[in-house]
Design a protein around this motif. Structure first.
Motif, PDB file in Angstrom:
ATOM      1  N   ASN A   1      28.770 -15.168 -11.818  1.00 31.88           N
ATOM      2  CA  ASN A   1      27.453 -15.141 -12.452  1.00 31.88           C
ATOM      3  C   ASN A   1      27.199 -16.496 -13.114  1.00 31.88           C
ATOM      4  N   LEU A   2      26.016 -16.634 -13.726  1.00 35.80           N
ATOM      5  CA  LEU A   2      25.645 -17.949 -14.268  1.00 35.80           C
ATOM      6  C   LEU A   2      26.604 -18.392 -15.380  1.00 35.80           C
ATOM      7  N   ALA A   3      27.070 -17.452 -16.197  1.00 33.43           N
ATOM      8  CA  ALA A   3      27.984 -17.823 -17.282  1.00 33.43           C
ATOM      9  C   ALA A   3      29.257 -18.461 -16.704  1.00 33.43           C
ATOM     10  N   GLN A   4      29.777 -17.875 -15.620  1.00 32.63           N
ATOM     11  CA  GLN A   4      30.975 -18.442 -15.001  1.00 32.63           C
ATOM     12  C   GLN A   4      30.700 -19.835 -14.451  1.00 32.63           C
ATOM     13  N   LEU A   5      29.541 -19.992 -13.864  1.00 32.88           N
ATOM     14  CA  LEU A   5      29.185 -21.302 -13.313  1.00 32.88           C
ATOM     15  C   LEU A   5      29.064 -22.345 -14.427  1.00 32.88           C
ATOM     16  N   ILE A   6      28.396 -21.971 -15.509  1.00 33.31           N
ATOM     17  CA  ILE A   6      28.226 -22.918 -16.624  1.00 33.31           C
ATOM     18  C   ILE A   6      29.594 -23.314 -17.173  1.00 33.31           C
ATOM     19  N   ASN A   7      30.482 -22.337 -17.244  1.00 32.37           N
ATOM     20  CA  ASN A   7      31.827 -22.610 -17.710  1.00 32.37           C
ATOM     21  C   ASN A   7      32.521 -23.650 -16.827  1.00 32.37           C
ATOM     22  N   ALA A   8      32.386 -23.475 -15.513  1.00 35.72           N
ATOM     23  CA  ALA A   8      33.017 -24.412 -14.578  1.00 35.72           C
ATOM     24  C   ALA A   8      32.383 -25.805 -14.690  1.00 35.72           C
ATOM     25  N   VAL A   9      31.069 -25.851 -14.838  1.00 37.13           N
ATOM     26  CA  VAL A   9      30.393 -27.151 -14.978  1.00 37.13           C
ATOM     27  C   VAL A   9      30.860 -27.832 -16.271  1.00 37.13           C
ATOM     28  N   SER A  10      31.088 -27.023 -17.308  1.00 35.78           N
ATOM     29  CA  SER A  10      31.470 -27.606 -18.603  1.00 35.78           C
ATOM     30  C   SER A  10      32.860 -28.240 -18.555  1.00 35.78           C
ATOM     31  N   GLU A  11      33.634 -27.911 -17.526  1.00 33.81           N
ATOM     32  CA  GLU A  11      34.968 -28.519 -17.412  1.00 33.81           C
ATOM     33  C   GLU A  11      34.935 -29.922 -16.812  1.00 33.81           C
ATOM     34  N   ILE A  12      33.783 -30.349 -16.351  1.00 34.83           N
ATOM     35  CA  ILE A  12      33.667 -31.730 -15.851  1.00 34.83           C
ATOM     36  C   ILE A  12      33.538 -32.637 -17.078  1.00 34.83           C
ATOM     37  N   PRO A  13      34.561 -33.495 -17.334  1.00 34.83           N
ATOM     38  CA  PRO A  13      34.583 -34.216 -18.617  1.00 34.83           C
ATOM     39  C   PRO A  13      33.372 -35.098 -18.859  1.00 34.83           C
ATOM     40  N   GLU A  14      32.834 -35.704 -17.795  1.00 37.72           N
ATOM     41  CA  GLU A  14      31.709 -36.641 -17.994  1.00 37.72           C
ATOM     42  C   GLU A  14      30.434 -35.921 -18.422  1.00 37.72           C
TER      43      GLU A  14
ATOM     44  N   SER B   1      21.021 -18.097  -3.782  1.00 36.69           N
ATOM     45  CA  SER B   1      21.915 -18.786  -4.718  1.00 36.69           C
ATOM     46  C   SER B   1      22.848 -19.712  -3.959  1.00 36.69           C
ATOM     47  N   ARG B   2      22.927 -20.962  -4.377  1.00 31.87           N
ATOM     48  CA  ARG B   2      23.886 -21.871  -3.729  1.00 31.87           C
ATOM     49  C   ARG B   2      25.310 -21.527  -4.156  1.00 31.87           C
ATOM     50  N   PRO B   3      26.306 -21.786  -3.294  1.00 28.53           N
ATOM     51  CA  PRO B   3      27.691 -21.518  -3.681  1.00 28.53           C
ATOM     52  C   PRO B   3      28.168 -22.450  -4.802  1.00 28.53           C
ATOM     53  N   ALA B   4      29.067 -21.930  -5.647  1.00 28.61           N
ATOM     54  CA  ALA B   4      29.533 -22.691  -6.815  1.00 28.61           C
ATOM     55  C   ALA B   4      30.111 -24.048  -6.423  1.00 28.61           C
ATOM     56  N   GLN B   5      30.903 -24.073  -5.347  1.00 28.90           N
ATOM     57  CA  GLN B   5      31.567 -25.332  -5.004  1.00 28.90           C
ATOM     58  C   GLN B   5      30.553 -26.437  -4.694  1.00 28.90           C
ATOM     59  N   ALA B   6      29.506 -26.085  -3.958  1.00 30.18           N
ATOM     60  CA  ALA B   6      28.477 -27.087  -3.616  1.00 30.18           C
ATOM     61  C   ALA B   6      27.804 -27.602  -4.886  1.00 30.18           C
ATOM     62  N   ILE B   7      27.607 -26.702  -5.846  1.00 30.94           N
ATOM     63  CA  ILE B   7      26.964 -27.089  -7.109  1.00 30.94           C
ATOM     64  C   ILE B   7      27.873 -28.020  -7.910  1.00 30.94           C
TER      65      ILE B   7
ATOM     66  N   ILE C   1      20.113 -24.827  -8.387  1.00 34.07           N
ATOM     67  CA  ILE C   1      21.222 -23.949  -8.012  1.00 34.07           C
ATOM     68  C   ILE C   1      20.698 -22.672  -7.354  1.00 34.07           C
ATOM     69  N   GLN C   2      19.414 -22.443  -7.475  1.00 36.13           N
ATOM     70  CA  GLN C   2      18.854 -21.183  -7.014  1.00 36.13           C
ATOM     71  C   GLN C   2      17.408 -21.429  -6.618  1.00 36.13           C
ATOM     72  N   GLU C   3      16.993 -20.807  -5.544  1.00 34.56           N
ATOM     73  CA  GLU C   3      15.629 -20.999  -5.041  1.00 34.56           C
ATOM     74  C   GLU C   3      14.965 -19.656  -4.882  1.00 34.56           C
TER      75      GLU C   3
ATOM     76  N   HIS D   1      23.682 -15.721  -8.569  1.00 34.20           N
ATOM     77  CA  HIS D   1      24.977 -15.071  -8.353  1.00 34.20           C
ATOM     78  C   HIS D   1      25.488 -15.623  -7.025  1.00 34.20           C
ATOM     79  N   GLY D   2      26.317 -16.663  -7.139  1.00 33.49           N
ATOM     80  CA  GLY D   2      26.737 -17.366  -5.924  1.00 33.49           C
ATOM     81  C   GLY D   2      28.206 -17.158  -5.647  1.00 33.49           C
ATOM     82  N   ALA D   3      28.625 -17.596  -4.455  1.00 30.79           N
ATOM     83  CA  ALA D   3      30.041 -17.521  -4.088  1.00 30.79           C
ATOM     84  C   ALA D   3      30.853 -18.325  -5.098  1.00 30.79           C
ATOM     85  N   GLY D   4      31.898 -17.706  -5.664  1.00 33.03           N
ATOM     86  CA  GLY D   4      32.775 -18.384  -6.614  1.00 33.03           C
ATOM     87  C   GLY D   4      33.682 -19.378  -5.889  1.00 33.03           C
ATOM     88  N   VAL D   5      34.362 -20.220  -6.675  1.00 27.50           N
ATOM     89  CA  VAL D   5      35.187 -21.262  -6.055  1.00 27.50           C
ATOM     90  C   VAL D   5      36.392 -20.659  -5.326  1.00 27.50           C
ATOM     91  N   ALA D   6      37.022 -19.656  -5.917  1.00 25.31           N
ATOM     92  CA  ALA D   6      38.182 -19.056  -5.252  1.00 25.31           C
ATOM     93  C   ALA D   6      37.824 -17.681  -4.684  1.00 25.31           C
TER      94      ALA D   6
END
Ligand code: SAH
Ligand code: SF4
Ligand code: F3S
Length: 459
Positions: free
Chosen positions: A226-239, A184-190, A162-164, A216-221
């Motif tokens: 920040n990373l906490a927000q990204l982790i939160n969004a990833v955690s919403e993927i049920p699989e 930082s890659r944008p959240a949507q791409a991640i 997610i970050q280089e 610290h990447g571009a948010g979806v909307a």
């Protein structure tokens, strides 16, 4: 053999980001007819994905190249070409030198240029005669924008970069030079890539970056996440059942991220947080930008939100000027914190880094002795950590076959490796396992039958 089907062998050294990059290189070369094989013997293309973090990397590379030269010559005698490529951080640092010293190497390219691989391969095969290529640019466009959607399966536990790069410039470290500045890659791409990985069977995602918590990447909307927000969004993927991230810098452990460890159930109770040294003087000379008390404060906050968290770190012993009492400070820090695991290294001077000119150097025997003392302590702590789980039942995600037949390998939430006798088709599932044995780097256990497991499960 159908000549459109070509064999690709990639050998990878170094960090998990290099492992991720190797997967992506295979993805990019697949549409050109390359499929990966386990050895160089019948390969039409060999990529050495190298690491430059400590010395001997270049020596290792050249001895490997010497062996590969024989394969290449054997193939040439049969009228076939083997493309020999050097990628990764040694390629970035010593591109021209490699082409000069090893005339049989066809291409050398740095970590930010993988998306240009099809073009480089075309040039190397060359309709107008083959060309030798060195490509160590830091292109303005990101390699991530060009990588194909199609991906090989990484299995149940997958890496996602997610970050280089890095802007921290610790005085001992080559990464800011080999990987370039922070990106930082944008959240949507991640999130798209995370969904894709789950389509390929991933149950656990490890978010990767040299300084992953500086993400610290571009948010979806819109806006910046920040990373906490990204982790939160990833955690919403049920699989996705489990999330990890690595490697973090103490300075970037912000309150949101610390809170996430208490709030996001899928975020596993494990934190790799390199401190390098327990001495303020050494930390300052390393340009780590924090002191030992700051590290204690961060750990205290993390343990408050997630009391059972397993902690891991990296240590360097024998940094220039490290006195016996500096080293004692490191031992003291380890004794106070208690780690579940750690990586430790003797300081290795890297050309071009500020520490390479620092004095006084610590003699090798002193470094060796300090490293042994430190590793002894870490080993003891790791065994103590692992032993507390004996007889407990833990949910284990099985990710691959074990070394011996009939055995499979999995991980506990605390990132402990565990070996269990069970059928291969358990891979990709989470099962309750009773821990029967504890060593310093792994556990042994047995599968619990479902009825038995429920009332013994750890919360
Ligand atoms: N970005 C991470 C670490 C990257 S390198 C961080 O900031 O912590 C991985 C580890 O290699 C480092 O944590 C350090 O312990 C070790 N390392 C890096 N350069 C080194 C050197 N010159 N000599 C010895 N160890 C080194
Ligand atoms: Fe290297 Fe320091 Fe950056 Fe880590 S934070 S990659 S050790 S410069
Ligand atoms: Fe090595 Fe490069 Fe990773 S130097 S540790 S492969 S970023």
């Amino acid at each position: 053999m159908n000549k459109n089907n070509k064999n690709l062998f990639i050998k990878t050294w170094g960090c998990q980001m290099n492992a991720y990059d190797s997967h992506r290189m295979a993805d990019i070369l697949r549409p050109l007819g390359y499929s990966t094989v386990d050895g160089p013997e019948d390969a039409d293309m060999v990529v050495l994905n190298t690491c430059h973090i400590r010395e001997k990397a270049t020596d290792k590379l050249f001895s490997e190249l010497g062996r590969l030269r024989e394969h290449k010559e054997k193939k040439a005698a049969q009228g076939e070409k083997m493309i020999l490529a050097v990628a990764g951080c040694v390629a970035q640092a010593e591109g021209d030198e490699i082409l000069k010293r090893a005339r049989y190497v066809d291409m050398v390219f740095g970590p930010q240029t993988y998306h240009e691989l099809p073009e480089m391969v075309a040039k190397s095969i060359g309709a107008f005669g083959p060309a030798r290529i060195v490509n160590t640019e830091f292109p303005v466009e990101s390699k991530f924008d060009f990588l194909p959607d199609e991906q090989a399966t990484q299995g149940p536990s997958a890496f996602l970069s997610i970050q280089e790069g890095c802007d921290k410039f610790c005085t001992f470290c080559v990464v800011p030079y080999t990987r370039g500045g922070e990106f930082s890659r944008p959240a949507q791409a991640i999130l798209d890539e995370a969904k894709h990985l789950t389509d390929c069977g991933a149950k656990e995602i490890t978010l990767l970056g040299q300084n992953v918590n500086a993400w610290h990447g571009a948010g979806v909307a819109g806006g910046t996440w920040n990373l906490a927000q990204l982790i939160n969004a990833v955690s919403e993927i049920p699989e996705i059942k489990r999330i990890r991230y690595t490697t973090s810098h103490p300075r970037d452990m912000d309150d949101d991220l610390i809170a996430a460890h208490g709030e996001i159930e899928k975020l596993m109770p494990f934190l790799h947080l390199p401190v390098q040294s327990g001495s303020d003087m050494v930390l300052q000379k390393m340009n780590r930008k924090h002191g030992r008390d700051f590290y204690f404060e961060i750990i205290e906050k993390v343990r408050k939100t997630r009391p059972d968290i397993a902690l891991s770190s990296d240590f360097i012993v024998g940094f220039p000027g490290e006195s016996e009492s500096d080293f004692d400070q490191t031992i003291d820090l380890i004794e106070k914190i208690k780690f579940s695991s750690a990586y430790s290294f003797m300081y290795s001077a890297r050309p071009g880094t500020p520490a390479a000119n620092m004095a006084p150097l610590i003699p090798d025997p002193v470094k060796t002795e300090r490293l042994a003392r430190l590793q002894d302590l870490i080993n003891k702590q790791a065994i103590d950590f692992n032993r507390q789980f004996i007889d407990q039942t833990l949910p284990v995600l099985f990710d691959r076959k074990g070394r011996t037949s009939g055995q499979i390998h999995g991980r506990t939430p605390w990132n402990q490796a565990i070996h269990v006798c069970a059928p291969d088709d358990f891979c990709g599932t989470i099962k309750d396992v009773r821990v029967t044995e504890a060593f310093s780097v792994s556990l042994g256990g047995e599968i619990m039958d479902e009825a038995h497991a429920t009332d013994r499960k750890r919360a």
